[in-house]
Design an enzyme around this catalytic site. Sequence first.
Site, PDB file in Angstrom:
ATOM      1  N   ASN A   9       0.806  -1.057  -0.029  1.00  0.00           N
ATOM      2  CA  ASN A   9       0.018  -0.040  -0.048  1.00  0.00           C
ATOM      3  C   ASN A   9       0.815   1.099   0.134  1.00  0.00           C
ATOM      4  OD1 ASN A   9      -1.763   2.011   0.549  1.00  0.00           O
ATOM      5  ND2 ASN A   9      -2.234   1.258   2.704  1.00  0.00           N
ATOM      6  N   LYS A  11       0.172   4.287  -0.323  1.00  0.00           N
ATOM      7  CA  LYS A  11      -0.302   5.377   0.442  1.00  0.00           C
ATOM      8  C   LYS A  11      -0.135   6.641  -0.387  1.00  0.00           C
ATOM      9  CE  LYS A  11      -0.129   3.086   4.967  1.00  0.00           C
ATOM     10  NZ  LYS A  11      -0.045   3.265   6.155  1.00  0.00           N
ATOM     11  N   HIS A  95      -9.527   1.351   5.020  1.00  0.00           N
ATOM     12  CA  HIS A  95      -8.089   1.554   5.516  1.00  0.00           C
ATOM     13  C   HIS A  95      -8.314   2.272   6.910  1.00  0.00           C
ATOM     14  CE1 HIS A  95      -4.007   2.689   6.624  1.00  0.00           C
ATOM     15  NE2 HIS A  95      -3.786   1.550   6.058  1.00  0.00           N
ATOM     16  N   GLU A  97      -6.583   4.733   8.072  1.00  0.00           N
ATOM     17  CA  GLU A  97      -6.332   6.053   7.977  1.00  0.00           C
ATOM     18  C   GLU A  97      -7.709   6.861   7.277  1.00  0.00           C
ATOM     19  OE1 GLU A  97      -2.794   5.494   5.762  1.00  0.00           O
ATOM     20  OE2 GLU A  97      -1.807   4.972   7.651  1.00  0.00           O
ATOM     21  N   GLU A 167      -5.437  -4.953  10.794  1.00  0.00           N
ATOM     22  CA  GLU A 167      -4.370  -4.022  11.070  1.00  0.00           C
ATOM     23  C   GLU A 167      -4.417  -3.066  12.269  1.00  0.00           C
ATOM     24  OE1 GLU A 167      -2.448  -2.874   7.002  1.00  0.00           O
ATOM     25  OE2 GLU A 167      -4.134  -1.751   7.063  1.00  0.00           O
ATOM     26  N   GLY A 173       2.605   2.141  10.845  1.00  0.00           N
ATOM     27  CA  GLY A 173       3.525   3.362  10.807  1.00  0.00           C
ATOM     28  C   GLY A 173       4.245   3.622  11.882  1.00  0.00           C
ATOM     29  N   SER A 213       3.460  -2.019  10.108  1.00  0.00           N
ATOM     30  CA  SER A 213       5.079  -2.384  10.366  1.00  0.00           C
ATOM     31  C   SER A 213       5.539  -3.477  10.138  1.00  0.00           C
ATOM     32  CB  SER A 213       5.344  -1.768  11.753  1.00  0.00           C
ATOM     33  OG  SER A 213       4.958  -0.444  12.369  1.00  0.00           O
TER      34      SER A 213
HETATM   35  P1  PGA Z   1       2.849   0.194   7.780  1.00  0.00           P
HETATM   36  O1  PGA Z   1       1.232   0.476   7.070  1.00  0.00           O
HETATM   37  O2  PGA Z   1       3.367  -0.962   7.073  1.00  0.00           O
HETATM   38  O3  PGA Z   1       3.572   1.697   7.153  1.00  0.00           O
HETATM   39  O4  PGA Z   1       2.687   0.241   9.051  1.00  0.00           O
HETATM   40  C1  PGA Z   1       0.422  -0.649   6.728  1.00  0.00           C
HETATM   41  C2  PGA Z   1      -0.798  -0.243   6.411  1.00  0.00           C
HETATM   42  O5  PGA Z   1      -1.181   0.934   6.709  1.00  0.00           O
HETATM   43  O6  PGA Z   1      -1.434  -0.939   5.538  1.00  0.00           O
END
Ligand code: PGA
Length: 252
Positions: A9, A11, A95, A97, A167, A173, A213
């Site tokens: 992803n 982003k 997601h 976010e 997640e 992140g 992560s």
């Molecule tokens: P990250 O994000 O690997 O940077 O923690 C994962 C995600 O949001 O899908």
Amino acid sequence: MKRYLIAGNWKMNKTTGEAIELAQKLVESLKDVNDRDILICPPFTALYSVYQVIKGTNIKLGAQDVFYENSGAFTGEISPIMLKDVGCEYVIIGHSERRHIIGETDELINKKIKAAINNGLKTILCVGELLEEREAGKTLEVVKTQIEKGLNGVSKEEMKNVVIAYEPVWAIGTGKTAKPEDAQEVHAYIRELLSKLYSKEIADETIIQYGGSVKASNIDSLMAMPDIDGALVGGASLVAEEFTRIVKFIKQ
Ligand code: PGA
């Protein structure tokens, strides 16, 4: 037979030129991988150009969001038809976010899931608890609500087009990965829930990815868990070498 699915992803990262460059590197470094599915999800603006690079390879294209109508007066939105038009096979929906920064609700997410499936897209439904919800012992309850509401009205037949990504929000992140055993506990719970909502067969066939992560250094231990069928990778998917190693995880 179910195949592992490793997804990147990207982003809100990468201009078109940068996206093309990363996609070209991945086509090269991943060309020999054929026993698992590989997906990359660039931003909308780079989808078309990236598709020109990965078309005909073992790397599939996905988007990071979609709207639930096919066309019309919905300023700023992108429809499932438009995503298919630029080569997308998958779309990430719900997601964290989008849930927590943009304010998407389970009801909106459910509309998006159904619209995407109706238009022949495979969907990745993201679920996961906030840190305060975990600390309050509410993880399974939160995940249950998100799955039940997100999949409301999705039939048994349509479940073959649904992937679940667990997640935990506190792991996204932040560099803090869930311990493989803790992730496994939630994954097993999700499978049991799918078994109750649909059937054991559907639960067994549904891919449940872990995200938060994920890195080259922790992918092998996560993938060693029996109910982790893949990963949704954010930050580490922006670096070709790192994502390549993640895709090439070694099953322990
Ligand atoms: P990250 O994000 O690997 O940077 O923690 C994962 C995600 O949001 O899908």
